[in-house]
Design an enzyme around this catalytic site. Structure first.
Site, short mmCIF file in Angstrom:
data_model
loop_
_atom_site.label_atom_id
_atom_site.label_comp_id
_atom_site.label_asym_id
_atom_site.label_seq_id
_atom_site.Cartn_x
_atom_site.Cartn_y
_atom_site.Cartn_z
N VAL A 18 0.88 -1.10 -0.04
CA VAL A 18 0.06 0.00 0.11
C VAL A 18 0.80 1.14 0.06
O VAL A 18 2.23 1.34 0.60
CB VAL A 18 -0.85 0.12 1.23
N CYS A 19 0.58 2.36 -0.86
CA CYS A 19 1.30 3.61 -0.60
C CYS A 19 2.80 3.30 -1.10
O CYS A 19 2.80 2.88 -2.14
CB CYS A 19 1.06 4.27 0.81
N THR A 20 3.51 3.91 -0.52
CA THR A 20 4.94 4.06 -1.01
C THR A 20 5.82 2.69 -0.60
O THR A 20 6.84 2.48 -0.76
CB THR A 20 5.85 5.21 -0.22
N ALA B 231 -2.83 2.21 -3.82
CA ALA B 231 -2.61 3.80 -3.98
C ALA B 231 -2.20 4.02 -2.49
O ALA B 231 -2.04 3.29 -1.46
CB ALA B 231 -3.49 4.44 -4.61
#
Lengths: 267, 267
Positions: free
Chosen positions: A143-145, A193
């Site tokens: 998730v995310c970075t 994202a």
């Protein structure tokens, strides 16, 4: 099927039984979870890897959904057993160290962050653990970075993936094709994202691992019927000035990612 | 205003500075957070109360949003400092005990759960803490069955509130008017629906405490643009058989709530 589903869901979602001492699921006991002890559970592992200054919701969004799977065991793994401090101060307990984590890892998961994620991208033992488990895992997820960590290891090379919108483009510096989508699937790699996208990723993973009907039942159980009071959750929908403001905030973070991309090219 | 917002957001969201040792926010240092030490921070407190077998996402959804407030300090409070085990095995660290929590609590928050929540509704020291802080707090808030704890203390009496859909009707047994809505506001009491509704509650609270523009900026930062792959997150949208199945699963939980409602009536 419906009867089986019922039993599965009951067992999974109501682990906290009203009958003290009863263990409906075969999950490790709660005191074991807290103390990081290993035990006799042979189910395939969902290894959720944490590191100092990760973002709490990146982890807990998918964690909540994945914990409803009865045929898998979710384990929070880190370099050492014990509390790991997130980027906002909350500490979440790692149950197993990389060394202790069993071989049968079916899913590897990585949350994101900012400077903590840069440090993770430089952490040889974390990268070794993820690289090794990713080889045999059914799914490698983030998730995310968190996808930047996977990218820095080379796991996403040539694949489509997503990331937090503010640094999504940086994936290309690691040979990854950035895609503007809530959850992106390419082969065994499934990336989400920014931050809150972990809930959507969790639902996708439940669908993969336990089927569509079970995923829908979990969505109903977790009452995942989101209704944010504003509609500013993406750069396409937000005010232009807010988009630029946040872009300005991550200048230094982007420089750090760029440095890592360059050094990984040299290797 | 935009400049101020920029500074606030930068300070808040990038606490994990790239300059080691720098503390942009005045937030307690990370090692202090982990060790539960108190320090010199005089900002009003957002006291997020946890107890054994609460549901992780109930807490972490709003926690993530609330941690972006620079004028408030989020503290995870429990009966004792140390790890508290959730209903799915993850342990989250309580930074302060009820005794240690400072007087200036601006927001009280309670997550839900199932049997753990029943135990919390019987826990005199937890109820005393919440009742006392609620008197002077600006907002008293909850997610999921956390509203049943507030109801059992009498805080919601005569008010409109929400809860997890499976037991929402039970609020009326404590003199509370159940409302089928994602987030319900009645005076100082703001309650969220089941589990994942904490993200929507978080956004509402940010709007209250720091304004609409800041809330929208946080929504963009946390990329809260939900896109669940199914649309089964409420009993109105889900398959009838799934609704009945989950209803069957909570029979015992409903009996326990009913018992508590009856005993609270006798007082």
């Amino acid at each position: 099927m419906d009867r089986r589903t019922f039993v599965l869901l009951s067992a999974s979602l109501l682990t906290s039984s009203f009958l003290p001492g009863e263990n409906k699921t075969g999950q490790q006991s709660k005191s074991d979870a807290a103390s990081g002890k290993t035990e006799d559970d042979k189910r395939p592992i969902i290894a959720m890897v944490i590191y100092p200054e990760f973002t709490a919701l990146d982890l807990v969004g998918p964690y909540q959904f994945l914990s409803a799977l009865t045929d898998y065991r979710v384990v929070i793994v880190a370099e050492k057993v014990g509390p790991v401090v997130t980027d906002t101060g909350m500490s979440i307990y790692a149950e197993q160290s990389f060394e202790e984590c069993p071989k049968n890892v079916a899913v590897v998961f990585l949350p994101g962050g900012t400077s903590g994620t840069i440090a993770a991208m430089k952490n040889a033992s974390l990268k070794r653990f993820v690289a090794e488990k990713a080889k045999t895992a059914k799914y490698v997820t983030s998730v995310c970075t968190g996808s930047l960590i996977l990218a820095s290891i080379g796991i996403l090379e040539g694949r489509r993936a997503t990331c937090h919108w503010l640094v999504r483009d940086k994936l290309s510096r690691f040979g990854v094709k950035p895609v503007n989508q809530r959850v992106v699937e390419d082969g065994k790699c499934i990336t989400g994202a920014g931050v809150s996208a972990g809930l959507d990723l969790g639902l996708v993973l439940i669908e993969k691992l336990a089927g569509k009907e079970y995923a829908k039942q979990c969505q109903l159980w977790f009452e995942y019927d989101p209704k944010p009071m504003f509609d500013s959750g993406s750069p396409e929908k937000a005010r232009k000035q807010d988009v630029s403001m946040l872009q300005n905030m991550v200048t230094e973070f982007r420089v750090e990612i760029e440095k890592l991309a360059k050094s990984s090219k040299r290797k």
